[in-house]
Design a protein around this motif. Structure first.
Motif, PDB file in Angstrom:
ATOM      1  N   ILE A 169      41.355  34.812  41.297  1.00 58.60           N
ATOM      2  CA  ILE A 169      42.643  34.196  40.418  1.00 58.60           C
ATOM      3  C   ILE A 169      42.547  32.828  40.106  1.00 58.60           C
ATOM      4  O   ILE A 169      42.772  32.123  38.981  1.00 58.60           O
ATOM      5  CB  ILE A 169      43.956  34.468  41.277  1.00 58.60           C
ATOM      6  CG1 ILE A 169      44.135  35.797  41.635  1.00 58.60           C
ATOM      7  CG2 ILE A 169      45.180  33.681  40.799  1.00 58.60           C
ATOM      8  CD1 ILE A 169      45.330  36.139  42.321  1.00 58.60           C
ATOM      9  N   GLU A 170      41.939  31.918  41.159  1.00 57.92           N
ATOM     10  CA  GLU A 170      41.605  30.617  40.872  1.00 57.92           C
ATOM     11  C   GLU A 170      40.805  30.495  39.698  1.00 57.92           C
ATOM     12  O   GLU A 170      40.861  29.601  39.032  1.00 57.92           O
ATOM     13  CB  GLU A 170      41.049  29.958  42.158  1.00 57.92           C
ATOM     14  CG  GLU A 170      42.152  29.792  43.331  1.00 57.92           C
ATOM     15  CD  GLU A 170      43.384  29.102  42.960  1.00 57.92           C
ATOM     16  OE1 GLU A 170      43.182  27.868  42.082  1.00 57.92           O
ATOM     17  OE2 GLU A 170      44.571  29.278  43.306  1.00 57.92           O
ATOM     18  N   ASN A 171      39.718  31.257  39.729  1.00 58.63           N
ATOM     19  CA  ASN A 171      38.641  31.222  38.600  1.00 58.63           C
ATOM     20  C   ASN A 171      39.320  31.353  37.232  1.00 58.63           C
ATOM     21  O   ASN A 171      39.160  30.730  36.255  1.00 58.63           O
ATOM     22  CB  ASN A 171      37.503  31.846  38.934  1.00 58.63           C
ATOM     23  CG  ASN A 171      36.500  31.908  37.871  1.00 58.63           C
ATOM     24  OD1 ASN A 171      35.867  30.952  37.371  1.00 58.63           O
ATOM     25  ND2 ASN A 171      36.293  33.197  37.158  1.00 58.63           N
ATOM     26  N   LEU A 172      40.302  32.535  37.263  1.00 55.74           N
ATOM     27  CA  LEU A 172      40.939  32.599  36.152  1.00 55.74           C
ATOM     28  C   LEU A 172      41.881  31.535  35.591  1.00 55.74           C
ATOM     29  O   LEU A 172      42.373  31.398  34.387  1.00 55.74           O
ATOM     30  CB  LEU A 172      41.508  34.113  36.115  1.00 55.74           C
ATOM     31  CG  LEU A 172      40.654  35.386  36.253  1.00 55.74           C
ATOM     32  CD1 LEU A 172      41.476  36.515  36.707  1.00 55.74           C
ATOM     33  CD2 LEU A 172      39.853  35.485  34.948  1.00 55.74           C
ATOM     34  N   LYS A 173      42.271  30.900  36.511  1.00 56.73           N
ATOM     35  CA  LYS A 173      43.265  29.869  36.096  1.00 56.73           C
ATOM     36  C   LYS A 173      42.392  28.830  35.449  1.00 56.73           C
ATOM     37  O   LYS A 173      42.942  28.086  34.939  1.00 56.73           O
ATOM     38  CB  LYS A 173      44.121  29.489  37.659  1.00 56.73           C
ATOM     39  CG  LYS A 173      45.220  30.426  37.954  1.00 56.73           C
ATOM     40  CD  LYS A 173      45.936  29.903  39.134  1.00 56.73           C
ATOM     41  CE  LYS A 173      47.078  30.886  39.461  1.00 56.73           C
ATOM     42  NZ  LYS A 173      47.862  30.447  40.564  1.00 56.73           N
ATOM     43  N   VAL A 174      41.344  28.428  36.247  1.00 54.80           N
ATOM     44  CA  VAL A 174      40.363  27.457  35.451  1.00 54.80           C
ATOM     45  C   VAL A 174      40.037  27.699  34.211  1.00 54.80           C
ATOM     46  O   VAL A 174      39.861  26.950  33.256  1.00 54.80           O
ATOM     47  CB  VAL A 174      39.144  27.257  36.457  1.00 54.80           C
ATOM     48  CG1 VAL A 174      38.183  26.466  35.869  1.00 54.80           C
ATOM     49  CG2 VAL A 174      39.598  26.632  37.884  1.00 54.80           C
TER      50      VAL A 174
END
Length: 376
Positions: A169-174
């Motif tokens: 999820i953090e990667n997708l937010k980035v």
């Protein structure tokens, strides 16, 4: 009758002789007056005073304006442009939104990852309940240790899966943050090479736009290696300055030396120097060719107008006037500065030197300062 004629002839001859004598005396007296010595006529000249004052030691060079920071904006995603938020060539501030890219696919991936995270969290809660139950049963001897170990393994696995889900999820937010392209610093932006609806990708050669920092800016130029030692000493004392002027314009910017290249160009004997200018009014534009003046230091020197300096086979000289007499004074010129010549040898200051009328002068000639009647 003959006697009277004779008397008349004798008288006439005497008158002619007397007239000839008077005429001779007149012309001889005139020549004597013309040949009498006369006082030489003074030459009308313009004078200036040799001054002792503080004069900068400087070096002139041609330079080019370069931005301190320049960035080519590119997309990190394969998607389309949905909005352009600036005008071509506009001034932008740090953090301003410039482009918005299509983020619908990433939004869907984030929702999918959040669903996976919720599922793993629910399974973890069940695994933790089993772990607690098996712990109590083992304490009562109602089940085997194997069941307890398997419950613990299951809870640890789900805990790790949740961490992986959170990382996704953090990667997708980035990745989603890349759909909003903002200005990394303040400056001026170029034309937008893409408009709304264009498909962009990281492999594109042409950038979306380019931002150049305008204030402050660098001015890069080259100076002879002979000034390197003096320049480094001046930099240590914060005494060096750089003035950049646009050719044909009166506007200029002043700054200081920011950097000296770490090596001299062996082919040219020149070393690159970079000055930094505040450029608050954006007088200097990146890529502009400018005339630069590197002021290394100031020192007290004797200066005279350059037009006062004459040249001969034996060297430079000036006409020094004292008590109305012009004398030839040999001088050594160190350098020129704003229409003046810096004298290193030959003058001590306060001398009167001729700046106009030298062609009529010779050593020892009488002169009259212009403004008075010559020869009066």
């Amino acid at each position: 009758m003959k006697k009277q004629s004779w008397v008349f002839l004798v008288g006439l001859l005497g008158f002619v002789a007397l007239a000839a004598f008077a005429s001779r005396s007149y012309w001889m007296g005139g020549n004597a007056a013309a040949q009498a010595p006369q006082r030489p006529r003074a030459v009308s000249v313009t004078l200036a005073t040799a001054e002792r004052r503080q004069v900068p030691v400087d070096v002139d060079a041609n330079g080019i304006v370069t931005p301190i920071s320049s960035v080519a904006l590119k997309s990190r995603l394969e998607t389309t442009i949905v909005a352009v938020h600036f005008e071509d060539g506009a001034k932008v501030n740090e953090g301003d939104l410039l482009f918005t890219l299509d983020s619908r696919q990433i939004d869907a991936q984030i929702e999918q990852a959040e669903g996976t995270l919720a599922k793993d969290q629910a399974q973890l809660e069940g695994a933790l309940r089993d772990l607690r139950r098996y712990t109590d049963l083992v304490a009562k001897g109602a089940t085997t240790q194997v069941n307890l170990d398997n419950a613990k393994t299951q809870s640890d696995t789900l805990t790790a899966a949740i961490k992986a889900d959170q990382a996704v999820i953090e990667n997708l937010k980035v990745q989603k943050s890349y759909t909003q392209i903002r200005a990394p610093f303040s400056g001026r932006i170029s034309v937008a090479n893409v408009k709304v609806g264009n498909f962009v990708r990281p492999a594109d050669v042409q950038p979306l736009a380019v931002i150049n920092q305008m204030a402050p800016v660098y001015v890069t130029f080259s100076v002879p290696q002979r000034v390197l030692v003096d320049l480094r000493e001046a930099m240590a004392k914060s005494g060096s300055r750089v003035i950049a002027t646009i050719p044909g314009r009166q506007s200029s910017e002043e700054g200081k030396v920011a950097m000296v290249e770490n090596a001299v160009d062996a082919a040219t004997g020149m070393i690159t120097v970079r000055g930094i200018m505040d450029n608050g009014n954006e007088t200097l534009w990146p890529g502009t060719l400018v005339s630069t003046k590197l002021i290394i230091r100031t020192e007290e020197s004797v200066v005279v107008p350059t037009i006062a300096v004459q040249r001969s086979q034996s060297g430079n000289f000036v006409f020094v006037v004292k008590d109305g007499i012009a004398k030839v004074q040999p001088v050594t010129i160190d350098r020129t500065f704003q229409g003046h010549s810096v004298i290193s040898e030959g003058l001590s200051g306060d001398e009167s030197v001729v700046t106009d009328g030298q062609l009529l002068l010779s050593d020892g000639a009488r002169v009259e300062p212009r403004g008075k009647k010559a020869g009066a």
